[in-house]
Design a protein around this motif. Structure first.
Motif, PDB file in Angstrom:
ATOM      1  N   ALA A 102       0.830  -1.204   0.000  1.00  0.00           N
ATOM      2  CA  ALA A 102       0.000   0.000   0.000  1.00  0.00           C
ATOM      3  C   ALA A 102       0.863   1.253   0.000  1.00  0.00           C
ATOM      4  N   THR A 103       1.979   1.216   0.708  1.00  0.00           N
ATOM      5  CA  THR A 103       2.899   2.352   0.708  1.00  0.00           C
ATOM      6  C   THR A 103       3.495   2.558  -0.678  1.00  0.00           C
ATOM      7  N   VAL A 104       3.785   1.472  -1.373  1.00  0.00           N
ATOM      8  CA  VAL A 104       4.282   1.573  -2.750  1.00  0.00           C
ATOM      9  C   VAL A 104       3.272   2.324  -3.618  1.00  0.00           C
ATOM     10  N   LEU A 105       1.985   2.049  -3.433  1.00  0.00           N
ATOM     11  CA  LEU A 105       0.956   2.669  -4.265  1.00  0.00           C
ATOM     12  C   LEU A 105       0.711   4.136  -3.923  1.00  0.00           C
ATOM     13  N   LEU A 106       1.340   4.639  -2.868  1.00  0.00           N
ATOM     14  CA  LEU A 106       1.279   6.081  -2.614  1.00  0.00           C
ATOM     15  C   LEU A 106       2.074   6.842  -3.670  1.00  0.00           C
ATOM     16  N   TYR A 107       2.982   6.139  -4.327  1.00  0.00           N
ATOM     17  CA  TYR A 107       3.742   6.738  -5.434  1.00  0.00           C
ATOM     18  C   TYR A 107       2.932   6.553  -6.715  1.00  0.00           C
ATOM     19  N   GLY A 108       3.511   6.889  -7.825  1.00  0.00           N
ATOM     20  CA  GLY A 108       2.870   6.687  -9.112  1.00  0.00           C
ATOM     21  C   GLY A 108       3.769   5.891 -10.030  1.00  0.00           C
ATOM     22  N   ALA A 109       3.225   5.455 -11.151  1.00  0.00           N
ATOM     23  CA  ALA A 109       4.026   4.689 -12.102  1.00  0.00           C
ATOM     24  C   ALA A 109       5.247   5.479 -12.565  1.00  0.00           C
ATOM     25  N   GLU A 110       5.105   6.809 -12.677  1.00  0.00           N
ATOM     26  CA  GLU A 110       6.235   7.643 -13.107  1.00  0.00           C
ATOM     27  C   GLU A 110       7.392   7.548 -12.117  1.00  0.00           C
ATOM     28  N   ASP A 111       7.070   7.435 -10.822  1.00  0.00           N
ATOM     29  CA  ASP A 111       8.120   7.300  -9.807  1.00  0.00           C
ATOM     30  C   ASP A 111       8.867   5.977  -9.961  1.00  0.00           C
ATOM     31  N   PHE A 112       8.228   5.007 -10.601  1.00  0.00           N
ATOM     32  CA  PHE A 112       8.860   3.716 -10.849  1.00  0.00           C
ATOM     33  C   PHE A 112       9.372   3.614 -12.284  1.00  0.00           C
ATOM     34  N   GLY A 113       9.670   4.766 -12.877  1.00  0.00           N
ATOM     35  CA  GLY A 113      10.371   4.802 -14.154  1.00  0.00           C
ATOM     36  C   GLY A 113       9.555   4.413 -15.357  1.00  0.00           C
ATOM     37  N   ARG A 114       8.261   4.727 -15.366  1.00  0.00           N
ATOM     38  CA  ARG A 114       7.406   4.328 -16.491  1.00  0.00           C
ATOM     39  C   ARG A 114       7.977   4.771 -17.841  1.00  0.00           C
ATOM     40  N   ALA A 115       8.624   5.917 -17.894  1.00  0.00           N
ATOM     41  CA  ALA A 115       9.156   6.422 -19.163  1.00  0.00           C
ATOM     42  C   ALA A 115      10.156   5.456 -19.802  1.00  0.00           C
ATOM     43  N   ASP A 116      10.762   4.576 -18.998  1.00  0.00           N
ATOM     44  CA  ASP A 116      11.768   3.645 -19.516  1.00  0.00           C
ATOM     45  C   ASP A 116      11.254   2.211 -19.612  1.00  0.00           C
ATOM     46  N   TRP A 117       9.963   2.003 -19.364  1.00  0.00           N
ATOM     47  CA  TRP A 117       9.427   0.641 -19.417  1.00  0.00           C
ATOM     48  C   TRP A 117       9.391   0.125 -20.847  1.00  0.00           C
ATOM     49  N   SER A 118       9.395  -1.187 -20.967  1.00  0.00           N
ATOM     50  CA  SER A 118       9.266  -1.817 -22.277  1.00  0.00           C
ATOM     51  C   SER A 118       7.839  -1.657 -22.800  1.00  0.00           C
TER      52      SER A 118
END
Length: 204
Positions: A102-118
């Motif tokens: 749940a703490t992970v989901l306080l962030y967003g996909a962009e915080d997890f580097g979405r711009a570099d995803w496959s």
């Protein structure tokens, strides 16, 4: 006979979740995950060829875990208002059972580097987004939300309100109080009180 791997994918992702929950997405590096589980770095690279792959899998696995329970809570109730209240409860219950995720989901996909995803990970993320949007649109329709304002009220009741309750406690590392699920359900019911009083029954 080949020896089974000592560290499987889920163990490595669990370690990445712990790191992200404690110190944010920036803390999730290949070497940090390896150190967290006591594995050689090669074990991490064997399953995640680059850091962007690791970050994408952490985010998507967490989102999909949450969504499974959320969709099940909505689908389990034939009455739309009961489904909405169950959805609000599920946000809190899942967060209580999985505080690090749940703490992970306080962030967003962009915080997890979405711009570099496959492209594969982007398609998976877009699919998940479409599924939740469709589920919420269907619930709003079943509740009789016939205007943009009514639809916003539904989204506030079943998404924003329970998330705000969870977020406040997670950000201060306070345990969710025992009454949190009941409070989320009561507030959701109150918000939906001004919608049509005889919502359509939901198809089973």
């Amino acid at each position: 006979m080949a020896r089974p791997p000592r560290f499987d994918t889920n163990q490595l992702l669990d370690a990445a979740v712990r790191l992200a929950a404690t110190a944010g997405p920036a803390a999730v590096t290949m070497s940090a995950v390896a150190a967290e589980v006591g594995a050689p770095s090669g074990s991490v690279y064997h399953r995640f060829p680059r850091r962007s792959t690791l970050l994408a899998e952490v985010w998507l696995r967490t989102v999909e875990s949450f969504q499974r329970g959320y969709f099940e809570a909505i689908a389990a109730r034939a009455d739309a208002r009961e489904a909405a209240c169950a959805a609000a409860r599920q946000v809190v219950a899942w967060s209580r059972a999985h505080p690090q995720e749940a703490t992970v989901l306080l962030y967003g996909a962009e915080d997890f580097g979405r711009a570099d995803w496959s492209q594969e990970h982007l398609r998976r993320a877009d699919r998940d987004d479409r599924r939740v949007r469709a589920a919420l649109a269907s619930l709003a329709a079943d509740l009789g939300a016939a205007s943009p304002q009514a639809t916003e009220r539904v989204l506030l009741a079943v998404v924003d309100l329970p998330l705000s309750l969870v977020r406040r406690h997670l950000r201060t590392s306070d345990p969710l109080p025992a009454h949190a699920e009941d409070l989320a359900e009561e507030c959701t019911a109150a918000l939906l009180g001004s919608l049509p009083t005889e919502p359509a029954s939901r198809p089973k």
